[in-house]
Structures are given as C-alpha cells and as structure tokens.
Design a protein around this motif. Structure first.
Motif, mmCIF file in Angstrom:
data_model
loop_
_atom_site.group_PDB
_atom_site.id
_atom_site.type_symbol
_atom_site.label_atom_id
_atom_site.label_comp_id
_atom_site.label_asym_id
_atom_site.label_seq_id
_atom_site.Cartn_x
_atom_site.Cartn_y
_atom_site.Cartn_z
ATOM 1 N N GLY A 164 -4.961 0.313 3.496
ATOM 2 C CA GLY A 164 -3.661 0.923 3.799
ATOM 3 C C GLY A 164 -3.911 2.009 4.834
ATOM 4 O O GLY A 164 -4.799 1.871 5.674
ATOM 5 N N ASP A 165 -3.170 3.112 4.759
ATOM 6 C CA ASP A 165 -3.408 4.227 5.678
ATOM 7 C C ASP A 165 -4.156 5.322 4.923
ATOM 8 O O ASP A 165 -3.793 5.664 3.807
ATOM 9 N N ILE A 166 -5.191 5.857 5.562
ATOM 10 C CA ILE A 166 -6.055 6.836 4.901
ATOM 11 C C ILE A 166 -5.665 8.242 5.352
ATOM 12 O O ILE A 166 -5.562 8.505 6.550
ATOM 13 N N ALA A 223 -0.893 12.525 9.293
ATOM 14 C CA ALA A 223 -1.099 12.054 7.921
ATOM 15 C C ALA A 223 -2.282 11.090 7.869
ATOM 16 O O ALA A 223 -2.606 10.557 6.817
ATOM 17 N N HIS A 224 -2.901 10.864 9.035
ATOM 18 C CA HIS A 224 -4.036 9.935 9.101
ATOM 19 C C HIS A 224 -5.355 10.684 9.244
ATOM 20 O O HIS A 224 -5.437 11.673 9.985
ATOM 21 N N ALA A 225 -6.374 10.183 8.605
ATOM 22 C CA ALA A 225 -7.718 10.718 8.792
ATOM 23 C C ALA A 225 -8.114 10.554 10.259
ATOM 24 O O ALA A 225 -7.685 9.605 10.921
ATOM 25 N N THR A 250 0.823 -1.220 0.000
ATOM 26 C CA THR A 250 0.000 0.000 0.000
ATOM 27 C C THR A 250 0.851 1.261 0.000
ATOM 28 O O THR A 250 0.562 2.203 -0.723
ATOM 29 N N HIS A 251 1.900 1.309 0.849
ATOM 30 C CA HIS A 251 2.755 2.503 0.864
ATOM 31 C C HIS A 251 4.068 2.224 1.565
ATOM 32 O O HIS A 251 4.286 1.142 2.089
ATOM 33 N N ALA A 252 4.941 3.244 1.562
ATOM 34 C CA ALA A 252 6.347 3.021 1.917
ATOM 35 C C ALA A 252 6.640 3.048 3.413
ATOM 36 O O ALA A 252 7.735 2.666 3.817
ATOM 37 N N HIS A 253 5.717 3.518 4.252
ATOM 38 C CA HIS A 253 6.033 3.571 5.684
ATOM 39 C C HIS A 253 6.513 2.203 6.170
ATOM 40 O O HIS A 253 5.982 1.167 5.774
ATOM 41 N N ILE A 254 7.517 2.243 7.071
ATOM 42 C CA ILE A 254 8.185 1.019 7.514
ATOM 43 C C ILE A 254 7.222 0.038 8.188
ATOM 44 O O ILE A 254 7.396 -1.170 8.109
ATOM 45 N N ASP A 255 6.160 0.573 8.823
ATOM 46 C CA ASP A 255 5.214 -0.361 9.460
ATOM 47 C C ASP A 255 4.360 -1.094 8.420
ATOM 48 O O ASP A 255 3.549 -1.953 8.769
ATOM 49 N N HIS A 256 4.567 -0.782 7.140
ATOM 50 C CA HIS A 256 3.895 -1.509 6.048
ATOM 51 C C HIS A 256 4.894 -2.224 5.141
ATOM 52 O O HIS A 256 4.549 -3.224 4.521
ATOM 53 N N SER A 257 6.117 -1.672 5.024
ATOM 54 C CA SER A 257 7.084 -2.216 4.059
ATOM 55 C C SER A 257 8.342 -2.794 4.715
ATOM 56 O O SER A 257 9.128 -3.470 4.058
ATOM 57 N N GLY A 316 -4.041 9.732 -0.310
ATOM 58 C CA GLY A 316 -3.564 11.028 0.179
ATOM 59 C C GLY A 316 -2.899 10.963 1.546
ATOM 60 O O GLY A 316 -2.985 11.896 2.330
ATOM 61 N N HIS A 317 -2.215 9.861 1.827
ATOM 62 C CA HIS A 317 -1.600 9.669 3.153
ATOM 63 C C HIS A 317 -0.141 10.140 3.124
ATOM 64 O O HIS A 317 0.231 11.052 3.852
ATOM 65 N N ILE A 318 0.685 9.514 2.306
ATOM 66 C CA ILE A 318 2.009 10.050 1.968
ATOM 67 C C ILE A 318 2.174 9.870 0.465
ATOM 68 O O ILE A 318 1.339 9.222 -0.184
HETATM 69 ZN ZN LIG Z 1 1.520 5.122 6.871
#
Ligand SMILES: [Zn+2]
Ligand SMILES: [Zn+2]
Length: 490
Positions: free
Chosen positions: A188-190, A408-410, A60-67, A163-165
């Motif tokens: 992912g993160d919203i 960066a989160h809703a 979903t995106h590059a943040h370390i808690d996802h990648s 629209g998160h990062i």
């Molecule tokens: Zn994130």
C-alpha cells in the motif's frame, strides 16, 4: 500463481493488482488513475482484469488512487467481499460519494462539449454515479489491524499499520497451494516515520514476494524542524503583508496533519495567529472520522483527546459548512489561510480560490503534497507563468512554495527502512512511483540491501511459481541496478 500489474506501473496512481491462485483470484486495491496523458492506457477502468475474474478484494487504504474504482467494479456486477480496516471503510463511504459527485459533474461538462461539437462519437458517460456507491459499500467487511482473516479457503490476509493515513495498511497475504505456502506483502502506501497523529509504520519480518510503493523513491524529505520553521515563516509574512495563503490539500490525511501542526504552533504561540478556514466538506467530514477512530492514532494524540484538548481544532479555525460561507471567502481581506481540496488542484473548491488569488503577488500558494505530472498543482509547482483554470487563462503572480515535509509518504530512507527487515524475498516489485523514482529506488534497494528488485510494466503478468523465468527477469534488471540513482533533497 500469477501476479498481474493492472495499474500504478511506472506511475503513482491507479493501484490495482490481481493475484491469480489455485484458491481463487484476489484483487488488491482498485484505484482510480489520475496521472499523465502518455500513460492514459492505465486509465482504462477494465484494463487487463475483468470484474468477473475477481473473487475477493483486499483494500490497503481509502485514498482514491487505491479505492476510487470500487463503485465501478460494483456497477459491473462484482459482488464479492471487500476486506479492509474499519477506519478505511468509514473514510471510503465519504470519499467514494465525493468521487461519484465529481464523476457526474465531469461527465455533465463533457456532455455539453459533445453537444456543442455536433454529437461526434458516443455521448460521454460517468464512470459511476452516486447510486453505485451504496452498492460497493454493501460489500465491505471490516477487519482490525493485526487480525489474520481467512479471505477465501486457503488464502489468509493480515492488515498491518503503515502510518500513512487513518486506517491505512500494508497487507500480508498467505496462499496455500499444492501443499506449499507463499507469502506476498502488498505495501500500500508507506507513511513517513515520526509524523504526528499516526503511529510509525509497523515493520515486518519475512516474505516470498513484496509489491512496494516508490512515490519518493529518490527523494529525501526536509526534517520536521525545517518544515515547521518554513511554515511559520510563511504565516509571519502573510500576517505582515495582510496576504492570503492558499493551500491545496488532500481532504484526508494532509488536512488533518496540517491542522495538528497549526494547532501546535498557535496554541504554543510559536506563530502569529490568523484566521484559518477549512473549505472542503470532505475534509471536514474526514476530520470527524479521525476523531472517531482513536484506535488508529498515536499515543500522544490519544492523550490530547483524553485531556479534552482537541488536537485538530484551535482558536481562529473555521470549517465552512455552506456554499455561501465558501463564497464569502472570496472577498475576505488578509491575513487569511484557506485549506481546500483537491490536493493536486484537479477539482473542487480550491480551483475557485486559486483563480482568485494566483494573480496577486502578495499571496502564497503552498503545496503540501505530492503533485503528479499533468495536474494543475504540478504546473504551478514547476513555475508556470499562467494556467488555464475554470475556462479562463489566469496569470500566476502569487508565490508558489512547497513543503515536502508534510508528505504522508516515506522518503527514500523511510522506504529502505521499511524493506530492510523483510527477510528472504525472491523478488521485490517496485510500483506506485514515477518511472525515474521507481527505477532509482530499485537500484538503491538492490545495492544497499541486496534486494532482488524488478520494475514491472503496466499489464505485465509474472508467474510467481516459475523460478527459472523469474531468475531471467531479475538478470535482465542488471543495467537498472547499475543506475547512478541521484537522491534529491527537499
Ligand atoms: Zn495513499
Ligand atoms: Zn497511493
């Protein structure tokens, strides 16, 4: 078809889900766990999923808690594709290299402790090293927002902007099994709508199942105006008192958004000018990637770039390049603002700056992001009188302030607005939130939208094809749906 929650269950970090289908097994995200000790089980990199079980990976995106655990997956022999947007790919390249460096440093420190304590147990090893990163990067396949990609025969996926990062997306996944199509959305993160730089989250129309985040599932952010007013107040005070403002900031996303807002305040002379330093090689590299991927930016930001007015640069801003420049900041008198990573102060140069400035009553530590339980950032936010830092006990005399509006989160309203247009889900799995936030959001979404919400446990597997079993699980959620969810402001 089965869905296993192999991370981010009743906690914010370690996102990882496995979708097992007759058409192959798809992993969505492979994030690193960075949360509290009592959920340590979620830090097991292997967990309920074996790398050999995975046929393809969607990110979903590059943040370390996802990648963050992708190099580990590659190290253990995963050779399937990793599909994600091209901006996420570019960000992962610098972020995973940085993460490998941190892994190696931490392991070296643990090794010294292990040697001192007489070699009890097996010697500590890094989860992965710098040489595993190119291995993982070689597996990346870039996709564009809105493009439908056949990720395996019978499985299609589409990345939609959240629209998160930069490059962040939710992923729509369609699986064709036994002549039937099932659609699952992984949020992912919203992002928080109305933020600068990036577009607002795209709205989706339907799904059979939704897996969605709930980081701020029971909180409402302060408004843009309140946030900027408070930031201006903090700057004015530091200038008056010749003091320092220390900002632990996520290198990717938060730092760029902060620069955009500072650029606005300073160029329009709405705040006093003070020297601002970005002291994080990762944040500096990420800022360059933001400027390169204009396809991900909102119209306002693109227009600024078109006018050659760099929205992420302004008079008085310096990106430190050398360690010597970073060290020189130690003795630089105020007023001065230092933005440095990591965002929860768990690693990186920010820890040196905090050690230097926490004991000074005139200085301000400004939190601009989510601080997970158990991190140094959270201890400070919760008002600790002293903290252990770089092997020393450090007294906290500086003021600690938090600006949640930079998230960066809703917030809860943004999450409900994202979920509302999605018609017909048979279940909404609420993940990526601390337990109270996840349960409160499940209750609110059920009461306000009639959504059939479930909060899964770590390692839990749900059979999506078993309608009766799912009904039973939803019925068991009854008491949670009655929960008197309290939404906190700020
Ligand atoms: Zn994130
Ligand atoms: Zn996340």
């Amino acid at each position: 078809m089965k869905l296993t929650f192999a991370g981010a269950a009743k906690t914010v970090t370690g996102s990882r889900y496995l979708l097992e289908t007759g058409r192959g097994n798809v992993m969505v995200d492979c994030g690193m766990y960075q949360g509290p000790e009592h959920l340590r089980q979620q830090s097991s990199p292997e967990g309920p999923v074996k790398p050999a079980d995975v046929d393809c990976l969607l990110l979903t995106h590059a943040h370390i808690d996802h990648s963050g655990n992708l190099p580990w997956l590659a190290r253990l022999g995963y050779r399937g594709p990793i599909f994600t947007t091209s901006a996420t790919r570019d960000l992962c390249e610098i972020m995973l290299a940085d993460s490998a460096h941190i892994q190696e440093e931490d392991a070296a420190q643990d090794l010294r402790k292990w040697q001192k304590r007489g070699h009890v147990g097996p010697p500590p090893q890094p989860l992965y090293t710098a040489k595993d990163v190119p291995l993982a990067m070689g597996l990346f396949r870039s996709v564009e927002y809105g493009q439908v990609v056949e990720v395996r025969p019978g499985i299609r996926a589409r990345w939609r902007d959240t629209g998160h990062i930069l490059g962040a997306a939710c992923i729509e996944v369609w699986v064709e099994e036994d002549g039937q199509e099932t659609k699952i959305i992984f949020s992912g993160d919203i992002g928080h709508p109305g933020r600068p730089l990036l577009r607002d989250p795209e709205l989706l129309d339907s799904a059979d199942f939704v897996v969605m985040e709930s980081t701020y599932g029971n909180r409402r952010h302060e408004s843009q105006e309140v946030k900027l007013d408070r930031l201006r107040g903090i700057i004015e005070k530091a200038v008056r008192n010749q003091a320092h403002i220390i900002i632990p900031s996520f290198a990717v996303g938060r730092t760029q958004e902060l620069l955009y807002e500072l650029n606005g305040l300073i160029e329009q002379q709405r705040a006093a000018r003070l020297p601002v330093y970005v002291d994080s090689p990762l944040a500096t590299a990420a800022t360059e990637i933001y400027a390169k991927h204009r396809e991900c930016l909102d119209d306002e930001t693109k227009a600024l770039y078109d006018k050659r007015d760099d929205p992420l640069n302004f008079p008085g801003l310096t990106f430190t390049r050398q360690v010597s420049e970073s060290m020189a900041l130690n003795t630089q008198p105020g007023p001065l603002m230092i933005i440095s990573a990591s965002g929860m102060a768990t690693a990186g140069r920010i820890r040196h700056h905090l050690r230097n400035h926490l004991p000074h009553g005139a200085d301000t530590v400004l939190m601009v992001g989510f601080q997970a339980v158990g991190t140094l950032g959270r201890l400070l936010q919760d008002g600790a009188a002293s903290v252990k830092l770089l092997g020393e006990q450090v007294k906290v005399r500086a003021r600690v302030e938090s600006l949640h509006g930079f998230s960066a989160h809703a917030d809860v309203d943004g999450l409900l607005a994202w979920l509302r247009p999605i018609q017909g889900p048979r279940a909404v799995f609420v993940v990526h939130g601390e337990e109270a936030a996840a349960l409160d959001f499940a209750a609110l979404a059920h009461r306000q939208l009639g959504a059939p919400t479930l909060v899964p446990e770590y390692g839990e597997t749900v059979d999506l094809s078993d309608a009766a079993g799912l009904e039973q699980q939803l019925a068991a959620m009854g008491p949670t749906w009655q929960r008197p969810a309290v939404v906190r402001e700020g």
